[in-house]
Design an enzyme around this catalytic site. Structure first.
Site, short mmCIF file in Angstrom:
data_model
loop_
_atom_site.label_atom_id
_atom_site.label_comp_id
_atom_site.label_asym_id
_atom_site.label_seq_id
_atom_site.Cartn_x
_atom_site.Cartn_y
_atom_site.Cartn_z
N ARG A 23 -14.25 -51.41 61.79
CA ARG A 23 -12.82 -51.19 61.55
C ARG A 23 -11.98 -51.46 62.81
NH1 ARG A 23 -12.50 -47.84 56.70
NH2 ARG A 23 -10.26 -47.95 56.95
N ARG A 27 -5.14 -49.13 62.52
CA ARG A 27 -3.98 -48.34 62.93
C ARG A 27 -4.00 -47.82 64.36
NH1 ARG A 27 -4.77 -44.81 57.83
NH2 ARG A 27 -6.82 -45.55 58.41
N ARG A 36 2.06 -54.20 60.37
CA ARG A 36 1.95 -53.37 59.17
C ARG A 36 3.30 -52.79 58.73
NH1 ARG A 36 1.60 -50.39 55.69
NH2 ARG A 36 -0.05 -48.97 55.01
N ASP A 72 -10.63 -55.47 52.65
CA ASP A 72 -11.17 -54.15 52.31
C ASP A 72 -12.30 -54.33 51.32
OD1 ASP A 72 -10.33 -51.13 52.76
OD2 ASP A 72 -11.13 -51.33 50.75
N TYR A 147 -16.40 -45.39 44.31
CA TYR A 147 -14.93 -45.41 44.20
C TYR A 147 -14.48 -45.71 42.77
CZ TYR A 147 -14.36 -45.01 49.23
OH TYR A 147 -14.38 -44.54 50.52
O1 CP3 Z 1 -13.41 -53.74 60.37
C1 CP3 Z 1 -12.31 -54.30 60.26
O2 CP3 Z 1 -11.47 -54.33 61.17
C2 CP3 Z 1 -12.01 -55.04 58.96
C3 CP3 Z 1 -11.22 -54.33 58.03
C4 CP3 Z 1 -11.79 -53.25 57.11
C5 CP3 Z 1 -10.93 -52.34 56.42
N1 CP3 Z 1 -11.69 -51.62 55.56
C6 CP3 Z 1 -9.48 -52.26 56.62
C7 CP3 Z 1 -8.73 -51.04 56.22
C8 CP3 Z 1 -13.10 -52.98 56.68
C9 CP3 Z 1 -14.43 -53.62 57.13
C10 CP3 Z 1 -13.02 -51.97 55.69
C11 CP3 Z 1 -14.20 -51.43 54.96
C12 CP3 Z 1 -14.04 -50.25 54.10
N2 CP3 Z 1 -12.97 -49.90 53.30
C13 CP3 Z 1 -15.05 -49.27 53.90
C14 CP3 Z 1 -16.43 -49.31 54.52
C15 CP3 Z 1 -16.42 -48.87 55.93
C16 CP3 Z 1 -16.12 -47.43 56.14
O3 CP3 Z 1 -15.16 -47.15 56.88
O4 CP3 Z 1 -16.85 -46.59 55.60
C17 CP3 Z 1 -14.53 -48.31 53.02
C18 CP3 Z 1 -15.26 -47.08 52.52
C19 CP3 Z 1 -13.23 -48.72 52.63
C20 CP3 Z 1 -12.31 -48.06 51.67
C21 CP3 Z 1 -11.05 -47.62 52.33
N3 CP3 Z 1 -10.04 -48.46 52.74
C22 CP3 Z 1 -10.66 -46.30 52.64
C23 CP3 Z 1 -11.49 -45.07 52.34
C24 CP3 Z 1 -9.41 -46.38 53.22
C25 CP3 Z 1 -8.53 -45.22 53.60
C26 CP3 Z 1 -9.03 -44.52 54.78
C27 CP3 Z 1 -8.34 -45.09 55.98
O5 CP3 Z 1 -9.02 -45.49 56.90
O6 CP3 Z 1 -7.09 -45.08 55.91
C28 CP3 Z 1 -9.04 -47.74 53.33
C29 CP3 Z 1 -7.79 -48.30 53.90
C30 CP3 Z 1 -7.96 -49.29 55.02
N4 CP3 Z 1 -8.90 -50.28 55.07
C31 CP3 Z 1 -7.11 -49.42 56.18
C32 CP3 Z 1 -7.60 -50.51 56.92
C33 CP3 Z 1 -7.03 -51.09 58.20
C34 CP3 Z 1 -5.90 -48.58 56.49
C35 CP3 Z 1 -4.77 -49.15 55.70
C36 CP3 Z 1 -3.41 -49.03 56.32
O7 CP3 Z 1 -3.05 -49.86 57.20
O8 CP3 Z 1 -2.68 -48.15 55.88
#
Ligand code: CP3
Length: 339
Positions: A23, A27, A36, A72, A147
């Protein structure tokens, strides 16, 4: 070309330990927040120029050894026929609960369902021009199923466990469909130019080792076998896998991802020559520099000079992490692992 990351995925010796952060685009970076401001998270994922821009931010700012596609894991689920929202966590207003729900899901053609993902990859390969390799990714079938059945994040995972134990046929129909969809999705990423693939099984660790083997492993191993991975290493990250590494190894990925609940030296004993990725607690990035440095030294020491180690966090970087500490971490890994 910096091939440190790909070399380590193949278990080859490297000049210093490659490092990237799960990730890493997100943010905690003010530069990400700036982009964003002008759009929602989903719009950002679906606009290739912007998705490419935020993918490159950690490469430029932190000097990591790999880029990871900005997207995502839930992106390919939407074109299966499920309306997706982020608030900021993912929400499916109409979760999958019955065999009829599973039957309604389709396996879309990726070129028309997610053209923006494939285009982002093409743009990134041009813009990176060999600077560092590009990682593509997807969720594991089980984490996507969590999910889709829960409808959102969960503490007890009651809905998915209820389906798995009480309606095994519905569960397996869903997992079969997800496995086929993911094979198409990840192969499309490989053909578009992704140079490695990471499979995220964030929730694989909520099951007992025996149930993981019975209800998750067959699908993830089938997925990995279906990938066109002759030249594309596959990294398999199961959060909470510390007590079942032999089983996770059986899924057949080139690299096994490790969270921080397992000692790197013991994990390497169990996994033999299989390369590993991990395993710093993301919370350590709140610590002062001396502690970050000591933790990096400890993990590199536990690896004991064996080839096939990619330094990473044991899970995604936390949104309130000071970005200077992430930069310090990368610098530390490079400095302390210099051969
Ligand atoms: O690694 C990277 O930089 C690539 C981007 C990436 C995102 N999500 C961007 C994201 C990757 C590889 C993911 C994978 C992902 N998404 C997983 C597996 C990895 C992990 O963390 O367990 C999961 C379970 C998700 C599902 C998901 N997406 C959740 C649970 C959330 C909300 C929690 C949070 O971190 O806010 C997201 C949103 C998300 N995915 C954001 C980002 C940058 C935040 C969105 C925003 O900008 O508001």
């Amino acid at each position: 070309m910096n091939t440190r990351f790909l070399d380590a995925c193949k278990g080859l010796p490297v000049d210093r330990t490659p490092v990237w952060l799960m990730r890493q685009a997100g943010r905690y970076l003010p530069e990400y927040m700036e982009v964003r401001k002008s759009c929602t998270f989903l719009e950002l994922c679906k606009t290739p120029e912007l998705a490419a821009k935020v993918t490159l931010q950690p490469v430029d700012i932190l000097d990591v050894d790999a880029a990871i596609l900005f997207s995502d894991i839930l992106i390919p689920v939407e074109p299966m026929g499920m309306k997706l929202d982020f608030v900021p966590g993912p929400v499916f207003a109409e979760p999958v609960r019955s065999m009829a729900d599973v039957e309604r899901l389709c396996i879309p053609r990726m070129e028309t369902a997610v053209p923006f993902v494939l285009e982002t990859i093409a743009i990134l390969r041009r813009q990176l021009a060999g600077r560092v390799p590009l990682i593509g990714f997807g969720g594991a079938p089980f984490t996507l199923a969590c999910y889709m059945v829960e409808g959102k994040g969960s503490k007890d995972f009651m809905a998915i466990k209820k389906m798995m134990y009480a309606e095994p046929e519905t569960y397996s129909a869903l997992m079969v469909k997800l496995t086929s969809m993911l094979a198409e999705y990840l192969n499309a990423q490989i053909h578009a130019g992704a140079q490695a693939i990471q499979i995220f099984d964030t929730w694989g660790g909520i099951l007992s080792p025996a149930d993981y083997e019975k209800y998750v492993l067959p699908y993830t191993s089938r997925l990995i076998r279906c990938l066109d991975a002759r030249d594309t290493p596959v990294i398999h990250f199961v959060k909470g896998a510390g007590t079942m590494l032999e089983t996770v190894k059986k899924a057949g990925a080139h690299v096994v991802g490790l969270d921080w609940h397992v000692n790197l030296a013991s994990a390497r004993e169990i996994l033999g020559s299989t390369p590993v990725q991990g395993n710093l607690d993301p919370g350590v990035l709140y610590a002062p520099e001396e502690i970050i440095e000591a933790e990096v030294r400890r993990i590199i020491g536990e690896n004991g000079g064996r080839p096939g180690h990619i330094f990473n966090l044991g899970h995604g970087i936390l949104p309130t992490t000071p970005s200077g500490n992430a930069k310090f971490l990368v610098e530390c890994v490079h400095r302390l692992s210099q051969r």
